[in-house]
Enzyme design. Structure first.
Site, short mmCIF file in Angstrom:
data_model
loop_
_atom_site.label_atom_id
_atom_site.label_comp_id
_atom_site.label_asym_id
_atom_site.label_seq_id
_atom_site.Cartn_x
_atom_site.Cartn_y
_atom_site.Cartn_z
N ARG A 59 -10.63 -6.66 15.30
CA ARG A 59 -9.26 -7.11 15.61
C ARG A 59 -8.33 -6.92 14.41
NH1 ARG A 59 -7.29 -13.18 16.28
NH2 ARG A 59 -5.35 -12.86 17.46
N HIS A 63 -4.43 -5.45 14.24
CA HIS A 63 -3.28 -6.18 13.69
C HIS A 63 -2.68 -5.44 12.50
CE1 HIS A 63 -3.54 -10.42 15.58
NE2 HIS A 63 -4.06 -9.52 16.39
N ASN A 91 -1.85 -14.31 13.44
CA ASN A 91 -2.88 -14.17 12.41
C ASN A 91 -3.60 -15.47 12.10
OD1 ASN A 91 -2.61 -11.48 12.04
ND2 ASN A 91 -1.42 -11.61 10.17
N HIS A 189 -11.96 -6.43 23.86
CA HIS A 189 -12.23 -7.82 24.27
C HIS A 189 -13.60 -7.98 24.92
CE1 HIS A 189 -7.64 -8.90 24.10
NE2 HIS A 189 -8.17 -8.70 22.92
C1 HEM Z 1 -3.36 -5.54 24.43
C2 HEM Z 1 -2.86 -6.51 23.69
C3 HEM Z 1 -3.72 -7.54 23.04
C4 HEM Z 1 -3.50 -8.87 23.05
C5 HEM Z 1 -2.35 -9.59 23.70
C6 HEM Z 1 -4.59 -9.49 22.32
C7 HEM Z 1 -4.70 -10.84 22.10
C8 HEM Z 1 -5.80 -11.46 21.55
C9 HEM Z 1 -5.97 -12.88 21.39
C10 HEM Z 1 -4.93 -13.93 21.73
C11 HEM Z 1 -7.20 -13.10 20.89
C12 HEM Z 1 -7.87 -14.45 20.62
C13 HEM Z 1 -7.60 -14.95 19.23
C14 HEM Z 1 -8.10 -16.36 19.07
O1 HEM Z 1 -7.59 -17.25 19.75
O2 HEM Z 1 -9.04 -16.59 18.27
C15 HEM Z 1 -7.83 -11.82 20.73
C16 HEM Z 1 -9.09 -11.63 20.26
C17 HEM Z 1 -9.60 -10.39 19.96
N1 HEM Z 1 -8.94 -9.18 20.08
FE1 HEM Z 1 -7.24 -8.84 21.05
N2 HEM Z 1 -5.44 -8.53 21.89
C18 HEM Z 1 -4.95 -7.31 22.28
C19 HEM Z 1 -5.48 -6.08 21.98
C20 HEM Z 1 -6.56 -5.89 21.15
C21 HEM Z 1 -6.93 -4.63 20.55
C22 HEM Z 1 -6.16 -3.33 20.71
C23 HEM Z 1 -8.07 -4.87 19.83
C24 HEM Z 1 -8.87 -3.91 19.00
C25 HEM Z 1 -8.95 -2.62 19.25
C26 HEM Z 1 -8.39 -6.26 20.01
C27 HEM Z 1 -9.51 -6.88 19.51
C28 HEM Z 1 -9.79 -8.22 19.64
C29 HEM Z 1 -11.06 -8.80 19.29
C30 HEM Z 1 -12.29 -8.03 18.83
C31 HEM Z 1 -10.94 -10.17 19.46
C32 HEM Z 1 -11.99 -11.25 19.17
C33 HEM Z 1 -11.70 -11.86 17.81
C34 HEM Z 1 -12.71 -12.92 17.38
O3 HEM Z 1 -13.82 -12.96 17.90
O4 HEM Z 1 -12.35 -13.69 16.46
N3 HEM Z 1 -7.45 -6.86 20.79
N4 HEM Z 1 -6.95 -10.83 21.13
C1 LIG Z 2 -6.14 -16.58 7.26
C2 LIG Z 2 -4.81 -17.06 6.87
O1 LIG Z 2 -4.23 -16.63 5.91
N1 LIG Z 2 -4.31 -18.01 7.64
C3 LIG Z 2 -3.01 -18.57 7.39
C4 LIG Z 2 -2.17 -18.48 8.62
O2 LIG Z 2 -0.98 -19.17 8.49
C5 LIG Z 2 -1.11 -20.55 8.17
C6 LIG Z 2 0.25 -21.21 8.23
O3 LIG Z 2 1.18 -20.52 7.45
C7 LIG Z 2 -1.82 -20.71 6.83
O4 LIG Z 2 -1.96 -22.06 6.52
C8 LIG Z 2 -3.17 -20.03 6.94
O5 LIG Z 2 -3.82 -20.06 5.71
#
Ligand code: HEM
Ligand SMILES: CC(=O)N[C@H]1CO[C@H](CO)[C@@H](O)[C@@H]1O
Ligand SMILES: *[C@@H]1O[C@H](CO)[C@@H](O)[C@H](O)[C@H]1NC(C)=O
Ligand SMILES: *[C@@H]1O[C@H](CO)[C@@H](O)[C@H](O)[C@H]1NC(C)=O
Ligand SMILES: *[C@@H]1O[C@H](CO)[C@@H](O)[C@H](O)[C@H]1NC(C)=O
Ligand SMILES: *[C@@H]1O[C@H](CO)[C@@H](O)[C@H](O)[C@H]1NC(C)=O
Length: 324
Positions: A59, A63, A91, A189
């Site tokens: 991810r 970003h 982030n 995802h």
């Molecule tokens: C299409 C638009 C996308 C949206 C709106 C989106 C949004 C999100 C959100 C909200 C999360 C959960 C974060 C959390 O609450 O911890 C997430 C997780 C994740 N996203 Fe996306 N994402 C998108 C596209 C992508 C793309 C392009 C990639 C990589 C190629 C990606 C890879 C991931 C991965 C691997 C996770 C899991 C992260 C973890 O396990 O901590 N996403 N995404």
């Molecule tokens: C990983 C990281 O840097 N997280 C930051 C995200 O933003 C909050 C609020 O500004 C910080 O407190 C976290 O350290």
């Protein structure tokens, strides 16, 4: 020199200057021949002990690339007079910064000042996918690190989980990525987790009337409310995005999306457009290898968004701070 040659030389110059603004395979072959091996060995050694890190490292590359190009701006720490990308809402849930720092230390010991943090992110993302059973691909390298990181730009460029189809299409198109890339990259995802706030609106108050999102399978919604996000304000519980195989890189995410069990509105949006819906079906019905090949191609494409090369930017000494 006649006119013809002046034009020819001008064109050649253009071609050369565009070519130099591109990445290439094995960029570190001479300057740091073991760079890619060092990254790969570190990932394959440490991710099996910390499997939950594979997904946030993938991810992170997304970003990074969506804000100012893939230039490691995502890694820069905020300072007293700058709110960096890290402090922006999208982030808050990024993880794995320490992992990147460890890889950087190894590479600085091997060849100081040579390997960019941006290339490290791209290589680590690829190697992390491999550890989860996904495809491997050749990562063109030669990215340089940026010196600017702004929280407001993360908010503006990274799509929110509440995004609808047209917003996703636009935000991807802004980065030169098309609808197939949107479908394929959303396939990331298939691994990882989410925190409740990314989707609780779909469970508790979709239109401000205490209702659910009708595009979410009601049985799944009930299950999430009963077992996972038990209140509308829960911000600590984590939910697997592809329950059952959230650590395995497979096609199951797409199966869930077709069953209206994609966790985010952005996942559900993929079946609100006929082109992307049929592409999702095609992937689900096709061989796993086709998804792997296409995903890899889209990752290479994403990895080239807005890259800085040549003398642009710098090679950061520490990934979290710009060189002084
Ligand atoms: C299409 C638009 C996308 C949206 C709106 C989106 C949004 C999100 C959100 C909200 C999360 C959960 C974060 C959390 O609450 O911890 C997430 C997780 C994740 N996203 Fe996306 N994402 C998108 C596209 C992508 C793309 C392009 C990639 C990589 C190629 C990606 C890879 C991931 C991965 C691997 C996770 C899991 C992260 C973890 O396990 O901590 N996403 N995404
Ligand atoms: C990983 C990281 O840097 N997280 C930051 C995200 O933003 C909050 C609020 O500004 C910080 O407190 C976290 O350290
Ligand atoms: C999609 O979301 C954007 C931003 O919230 C909104 O302006 C637009 O009207 C929505 N499009 C559709 C088709 O619902
Ligand atoms: C749902 O949202 C509306 C409008 O924002 C708010 O007035 C209402 O209190 C919310 N209901 C619940 C159950 O959270
Ligand atoms: C979660 O919510 C609590 C209480 O509202 C708040 O204090 C905390 O900062 C939030 N945590 C995160 C990670 O947003
Ligand atoms: C960047 O910020 C993190 C978290 O606040 C901190 O642990 C780290 O030491 C900082 N890095 C540098 C190089 O200042």
């Amino acid at each position: 020199m006649n006119h013809f040659w002046v034009i020819k030389l001008a064109i050649a110059g253009l071609v050369i200057s565009t070519a130099s603004a591109q990445l290439k395979l094995d960029y570190y072959a001479k300057s740091c021949p073991r760079a890619e091996t060092i990254v790969q060995n570190f990932v394959s050694k440490h991710i099996p002990n910390a499997p939950s890190l594979a997904s946030p490292l993938l991810r992170m590359h997304f970003h990074d690339c969506f804000v100012r190009g893939c230039d490691a701006s995502v890694l820069i720490n905020s300072t007293s007079n700058n709110q960096a990308e890290k402090s922006a809402a999208p982030n808050l849930t990024l993880r794995g910064f320490g992992f990147i720092d460890s890889v950087k230390s190894l590479l600085e010991a091997e060849c100081p000042g040579i390997v960019s943090c941006a290339d490290i992110i791209a290589l680590v993302a690829r190697d992390a996918v491999v550890v989860t059973g996904g495809p491997s691909w050749s990562v063109p390298t030669g990215r340089r690190d940026g010196t600017v990181s702004k929280a407001s730009e993360a908010l503006a460029n990274i799509p929110a989980p509440t995004s609808n189809f047209s917003t996703l299409q636009t935000k991807f198109a802004n980065k030169g990525l098309d609808l197939k890339d949107l479908v394929l990259l959303s396939g990331a995802h298939t691994i990882g987790i989410s925190h409740c706030p990314a989707f609780t609106n779909r469970l508790y108050n979709f239109t401000g009337k205490g209702d659910e999102d009708p595009s979410l399978d009601p049985e799944y919604a009930a299950n999430l409310k009963a077992r996972k996000c038990k209140t509308p304000t829960d911000n600590t519980t984590i939910v697997e995005m592809d329950p059952g195989s959230f650590r395995t890189f497979d096609l199951h995410y797409y199966t869930l999306v077709l069953k209206r069990r994609g966790l985010f509105q952005s996942d559900a949006a993929l079946i609100t457009n006929s082109l992307t819906k049929s592409y999702v079906s095609e992937l689900v019905n096709g061989p796993l290898q086709t998804f792997f090949d296409k995903f890899a191609e889209s990752m290479v494409k994403m990895g080239q968004v807005g890259v800085k090369t040549g003398s642009a930017g710098e090679i950061r000494k520490k990934c979290a701070v710009v060189n002084s």
